[in-house]
Scaffold this active site. Structure first.
Site, PDB file in Angstrom:
ATOM      1  CD1 TRP A  95      44.715  40.338  35.056  1.00 44.48           C
ATOM      2  CD2 TRP A  95      44.962  38.169  35.513  1.00 44.48           C
ATOM      3  NE1 TRP A  95      43.577  39.909  35.686  1.00 44.48           N
ATOM      4  CE2 TRP A  95      43.698  38.588  35.986  1.00 44.48           C
ATOM      5  CE3 TRP A  95      45.343  36.841  35.687  1.00 44.48           C
ATOM      6  CZ2 TRP A  95      42.808  37.720  36.618  1.00 44.48           C
ATOM      7  CZ3 TRP A  95      44.455  35.972  36.318  1.00 44.48           C
ATOM      8  CH2 TRP A  95      43.214  36.413  36.778  1.00 44.48           C
ATOM      9  CD  GLU A 112      47.147  35.889  39.930  1.00 39.98           C
ATOM     10  OE1 GLU A 112      48.202  35.745  39.276  1.00 39.98           O
ATOM     11  OE2 GLU A 112      46.543  36.969  40.011  1.00 39.98           O
ATOM     12  CE1 TYR A 152      40.786  41.200  38.020  1.00 42.51           C
ATOM     13  CE2 TYR A 152      42.821  42.386  37.551  1.00 42.51           C
ATOM     14  CZ  TYR A 152      42.141  41.382  38.223  1.00 42.51           C
ATOM     15  OH  TYR A 152      42.822  40.575  39.097  1.00 42.51           O
TER      16      TYR A 152
END
Length: 209
Positions: free
Chosen positions: A57, A49, A27
């Site tokens: 995350w 988000e 990522y």
């Protein structure tokens, strides 16, 4: 030894926050910070988000394919047409984060995303209006600089405008995380192996709108 804020994993220097998890490395190396002008990806990031609030995350990243399946690949036109009963269907899906407020906000945000797209021509044209100028950026992007910059005047303005339009789960810290991820800023710190590639992509980008 790498400078503060960088980790050296098998000879590659990366930003400290991606740790040692391979999926986080991918990522970091291929998505985070690269400029995005695709409306579905922007809406996906807006939604995820919001779901990330209060969680890591990495938790959301590892559930992302489940979120994509549950939310029609983040086609906000489709989601905007769903009846309110779809909320219960989504809350029964163990593959996503089952938070009623966030699920309800996603359906409401899809309707607002359609309105944004109709007004500005694309979500990209809207979001990129909030890209900060070079003068507003730190002279050196270091871990210390970033730790003191969880929100900015631009992310505050974006969050305020979205809230006024009826969006939910879009506070200024959440919106700065979106700006970082979608390449409105390049917050790969100096010395990170990916920073040069992100800067090149941002230089080559034709801004929407």
């Amino acid at each position: 030894m790498p400078q503060p804020g960088l980790i050296d994993h098998e000879g590659t220097l990366r930003c400290w926050w991606c740790g040692t998890a391979p999926d986080y490395h991918h990522y970091h190396d291929h998505e985070w910070g690269f400029p995005v002008v695709d409306d579905r990806r922007l809406f996906e990031k807006l939604v995820l988000e919001g779901f990330q609030s209060g969680l890591s995350w990495l938790t959301i990243l590892r559930k992302r394919e489940n979120f994509r399946r549950a939310f029609a690949e983040f086609d906000f036109d489709t989601i905007a047409s769903w009846p309110s009963t779809q909320v219960e269907v989504l809350l029964a899906d163990a593959g996503i984060v089952r938070h009623r407020g966030k699920v309800e906000a996603t359906l409401a945000n899809a309707k607002q995303a359609v309105a944004l797209r109709d007004q500005f021509g694309s979500l990209a044209a809207y979001f990129w209006r909030f890209e900060p100028s070079a003068r507003a950026r730190p002279k050196r992007v270091t871990k210390r600089a970033l730790m003191g910059m969880t929100k900015t005047p631009e992310s505050i303005a974006l969050a305020k405008d979205l809230k006024a339009r009826g969006f939910g789960f879009c506070g200024p810290t959440t919106m700065y995380a979106l700006m970082q991820a979608m390449g409105l800023v390049d917050d790969h710190i100096e010395g990170c192996a990916t920073r040069v590639s992100v800067e090149a992509a941002r230089t080559a980008l034709v801004r929407p709108g």
